[in-house]
Design a protein around this motif. Structure first.
Motif, PDB file in Angstrom:
ATOM      1  N   VAL A 108      22.276   0.199  -0.501  1.00 32.39           N
ATOM      2  CA  VAL A 108      21.054  -0.424  -1.013  1.00 32.39           C
ATOM      3  C   VAL A 108      20.693  -1.607  -0.126  1.00 32.39           C
ATOM      4  O   VAL A 108      21.538  -2.447   0.171  1.00 32.39           O
ATOM      5  CB  VAL A 108      21.245  -0.895  -2.472  1.00 32.39           C
ATOM      6  CG1 VAL A 108      19.959  -1.545  -2.983  1.00 32.39           C
ATOM      7  CG2 VAL A 108      21.648   0.276  -3.370  1.00 32.39           C
ATOM      8  N   TRP A 109      19.418  -1.654   0.327  1.00 34.07           N
ATOM      9  CA  TRP A 109      18.885  -2.803   1.040  1.00 34.07           C
ATOM     10  C   TRP A 109      17.725  -3.345   0.222  1.00 34.07           C
ATOM     11  O   TRP A 109      16.977  -2.577  -0.384  1.00 34.07           O
ATOM     12  CB  TRP A 109      18.368  -2.392   2.429  1.00 34.07           C
ATOM     13  CG  TRP A 109      19.440  -2.072   3.415  1.00 34.07           C
ATOM     14  CD1 TRP A 109      19.912  -2.878   4.403  1.00 34.07           C
ATOM     15  CD2 TRP A 109      20.168  -0.828   3.550  1.00 34.07           C
ATOM     16  NE1 TRP A 109      20.883  -2.241   5.128  1.00 34.07           N
ATOM     17  CE2 TRP A 109      21.064  -0.982   4.636  1.00 34.07           C
ATOM     18  CE3 TRP A 109      20.156   0.377   2.863  1.00 34.07           C
ATOM     19  CZ2 TRP A 109      21.921   0.035   5.045  1.00 34.07           C
ATOM     20  CZ3 TRP A 109      21.015   1.387   3.261  1.00 34.07           C
ATOM     21  CH2 TRP A 109      21.889   1.214   4.337  1.00 34.07           C
ATOM     22  N   TRP A 110      17.564  -4.635   0.194  1.00 36.24           N
ATOM     23  CA  TRP A 110      16.435  -5.186  -0.550  1.00 36.24           C
ATOM     24  C   TRP A 110      15.914  -6.419   0.175  1.00 36.24           C
ATOM     25  O   TRP A 110      16.627  -7.060   0.930  1.00 36.24           O
ATOM     26  CB  TRP A 110      16.816  -5.524  -1.999  1.00 36.24           C
ATOM     27  CG  TRP A 110      17.810  -6.637  -2.157  1.00 36.24           C
ATOM     28  CD1 TRP A 110      17.545  -7.947  -2.380  1.00 36.24           C
ATOM     29  CD2 TRP A 110      19.239  -6.517  -2.094  1.00 36.24           C
ATOM     30  NE1 TRP A 110      18.717  -8.658  -2.473  1.00 36.24           N
ATOM     31  CE2 TRP A 110      19.776  -7.804  -2.302  1.00 36.24           C
ATOM     32  CE3 TRP A 110      20.110  -5.445  -1.894  1.00 36.24           C
ATOM     33  CZ2 TRP A 110      21.137  -8.047  -2.303  1.00 36.24           C
ATOM     34  CZ3 TRP A 110      21.465  -5.675  -1.894  1.00 36.24           C
ATOM     35  CH2 TRP A 110      21.969  -6.966  -2.102  1.00 36.24           C
ATOM     36  N   TRP A 111      14.621  -6.717  -0.055  1.00 38.65           N
ATOM     37  CA  TRP A 111      13.981  -7.852   0.587  1.00 38.65           C
ATOM     38  C   TRP A 111      12.816  -8.313  -0.278  1.00 38.65           C
ATOM     39  O   TRP A 111      12.411  -7.627  -1.220  1.00 38.65           O
ATOM     40  CB  TRP A 111      13.485  -7.481   1.992  1.00 38.65           C
ATOM     41  CG  TRP A 111      12.701  -6.203   2.046  1.00 38.65           C
ATOM     42  CD1 TRP A 111      11.385  -6.033   1.755  1.00 38.65           C
ATOM     43  CD2 TRP A 111      13.207  -4.913   2.390  1.00 38.65           C
ATOM     44  NE1 TRP A 111      11.032  -4.724   1.909  1.00 38.65           N
ATOM     45  CE2 TRP A 111      12.128  -4.003   2.299  1.00 38.65           C
ATOM     46  CE3 TRP A 111      14.460  -4.428   2.789  1.00 38.65           C
ATOM     47  CZ2 TRP A 111      12.268  -2.649   2.568  1.00 38.65           C
ATOM     48  CZ3 TRP A 111      14.596  -3.081   3.056  1.00 38.65           C
ATOM     49  CH2 TRP A 111      13.510  -2.209   2.953  1.00 38.65           C
ATOM     50  N   ASP A 112      12.288  -9.481   0.051  1.00 40.40           N
ATOM     51  CA  ASP A 112      11.173 -10.064  -0.679  1.00 40.40           C
ATOM     52  C   ASP A 112       9.892  -9.338  -0.260  1.00 40.40           C
ATOM     53  O   ASP A 112       9.410  -9.508   0.858  1.00 40.40           O
ATOM     54  CB  ASP A 112      11.067 -11.564  -0.357  1.00 40.40           C
ATOM     55  CG  ASP A 112      10.061 -12.268  -1.253  1.00 40.40           C
ATOM     56  OD1 ASP A 112       8.998 -11.669  -1.540  1.00 40.40           O
ATOM     57  OD2 ASP A 112      10.327 -13.411  -1.649  1.00 40.40           O
ATOM     58  N   SER A 113       9.349  -8.530  -1.154  1.00 39.87           N
ATOM     59  CA  SER A 113       8.197  -7.710  -0.795  1.00 39.87           C
ATOM     60  C   SER A 113       6.970  -8.543  -0.463  1.00 39.87           C
ATOM     61  O   SER A 113       6.158  -8.161   0.383  1.00 39.87           O
ATOM     62  CB  SER A 113       7.868  -6.726  -1.932  1.00 39.87           C
ATOM     63  OG  SER A 113       7.550  -7.436  -3.111  1.00 39.87           O
ATOM     64  N   GLU A 114       6.805  -9.702  -1.112  1.00 36.90           N
ATOM     65  CA  GLU A 114       5.640 -10.540  -0.823  1.00 36.90           C
ATOM     66  C   GLU A 114       5.666 -11.024   0.626  1.00 36.90           C
ATOM     67  O   GLU A 114       4.658 -10.999   1.326  1.00 36.90           O
ATOM     68  CB  GLU A 114       5.588 -11.728  -1.780  1.00 36.90           C
ATOM     69  CG  GLU A 114       5.287 -11.334  -3.230  1.00 36.90           C
ATOM     70  CD  GLU A 114       5.113 -12.551  -4.116  1.00 36.90           C
ATOM     71  OE1 GLU A 114       5.199 -13.683  -3.587  1.00 36.90           O
ATOM     72  OE2 GLU A 114       4.897 -12.373  -5.322  1.00 36.90           O
ATOM     73  N   ARG A 159      11.611   0.171   6.835  1.00 37.66           N
ATOM     74  CA  ARG A 159      12.991   0.641   6.746  1.00 37.66           C
ATOM     75  C   ARG A 159      13.928  -0.401   7.350  1.00 37.66           C
ATOM     76  O   ARG A 159      13.558  -1.096   8.297  1.00 37.66           O
ATOM     77  CB  ARG A 159      13.171   1.966   7.496  1.00 37.66           C
ATOM     78  CG  ARG A 159      12.491   3.156   6.839  1.00 37.66           C
ATOM     79  CD  ARG A 159      13.196   3.511   5.538  1.00 37.66           C
ATOM     80  NE  ARG A 159      12.658   4.727   4.951  1.00 37.66           N
ATOM     81  CZ  ARG A 159      11.648   4.746   4.106  1.00 37.66           C
ATOM     82  NH1 ARG A 159      11.046   3.630   3.766  1.00 37.66           N
ATOM     83  NH2 ARG A 159      11.223   5.881   3.600  1.00 37.66           N
ATOM     84  N   PRO A 160      15.153  -0.522   6.830  1.00 33.63           N
ATOM     85  CA  PRO A 160      16.127  -1.432   7.450  1.00 33.63           C
ATOM     86  C   PRO A 160      16.458  -0.987   8.868  1.00 33.63           C
ATOM     87  O   PRO A 160      16.588   0.209   9.144  1.00 33.63           O
ATOM     88  CB  PRO A 160      17.354  -1.309   6.535  1.00 33.63           C
ATOM     89  CG  PRO A 160      16.837  -0.741   5.255  1.00 33.63           C
ATOM     90  CD  PRO A 160      15.693   0.129   5.625  1.00 33.63           C
TER      91      PRO A 160
END
Length: 280
Positions: free
Chosen positions: A10-16, A34-35
């Motif tokens: 799982v990769w996640w980031w601040d979408s804003e 994509r990462p």
């Protein structure tokens, strides 16, 4: 999220923040995000990769990435040791950080795969129809071949008629020409009919939007029957609305087959339905 054996990465980031950067760079276009790690060739064991920005420590097992950690600065002994100590059941790690590797882009990597959730409904409709393009082309070539054959037949008939014109009664000549006209009219009627393959492609695109795959599909000149897993019963209303709104189908009728765990949707195909194309 990417499946890796029995686990998930799982990769996640601040979408804003990311969406603002993407919009500033690409404008109205909306590329897939994509990462960078997913665009790298797989490895084995421990390694450190130099990214476009920063560095990433990785642990690979059976060509699957099982752990990673990112830093803007190079890994030193303390940060490397903190990463390796967290990995349970891992092979012995180097005492000092390995030299960072600059890796080429692996175009067969998961970063370049597309899942139905990455596409809009309009794109899936177009891709579903486009997925049958070769088959449709084959049918079209067949019909063109039929037309060429009919044209050849007409030319042959005309030639033979000229050769025996003097010996052929007028009524017989008229009957022969009428038969040829009927052949050409029949071909024109076939050519004007809705293509079952295009309708089938549109149906596949619609169900793909809901991450579904038909277990059976029967396309005829004026109707289409799609068989789906029984779990699709819960979204049957949405499927019906999308089928009717696509411009291809009407009189959509679902029926359940709980004994065989199937949802069967029968619908009629509109004549000369407009072809759907993938969105940009």
């Amino acid at each position: 999220m990417v499946k890796s054996g029995a686990d998930f990465g799982v990769w996640w980031w601040d979408s804003e923040i990311v969406n603002a950067l993407v919009a500033a760079r690409y404008g109205a276009r909306s590329p897939m995000v994509r990462p960078e790690t997913l665009a790298q060739p797989p490895g084995q064991g421990w390694r450190i990769v130099r990214l476009d920005e920063g560095y990433e420590a990785q642990l690979w097992r059976d060509r699957r990435l099982v752990a990673s950690a990112w830093r803007r600065e190079r890994f030193d002994g303390a940060s490397w040791g903190a990463f390796t100590r967290l990995q349970r059941g891992a092979p012995d790690a180097p005492q000092t950080p390995p030299p960072p590797q600059t890796l080429p882009i692996d175009f067969s990597a998961p970063a370049f795969s597309i899942s139905p959730s990455d596409l809009s409904q309009e794109q899936l409709l177009g891709l579903g129809a486009g997925g049958l393009a070769l088959a449709t082309l084959g049918v079209s070539l067949f019909l063109v071949g039929q037309g060429a054959r009919l044209s050849s037949d007409a030319a042959e008939i005309e030639k033979e008629t000229g050769q025996i014109q003097a010996a052929t009664p007028q009524a017989a000549r008229v009957a022969g020409l009428d038969a040829d006209r009927r052949k050409l009219a029949a071909y024109a009627q076939i050519e004007a009919q809705t293509n079952p393959l295009s309708a089938a492609g549109a149906a596949i695109g619609i169900v793909a939007f809901y991450d579904l795959t038909p277990t059976a599909l029967e396309a005829e000149s004026e109707s289409l029957t799609v068989t789906l897993p029984y779990t699709a019963v819960g979204i049957a209303d949405s499927l019906i609305a999308d089928f009717e709104g696509s411009g291809y189908f009407y009189d959509v009728r679902p029926r359940t087959d709980s004994q065989n765990q199937k949802l069967v949707i029968e619908m009629k195909t509109r004549e000369a339905a407009p072809p759907l194309t993938a969105g940009g």
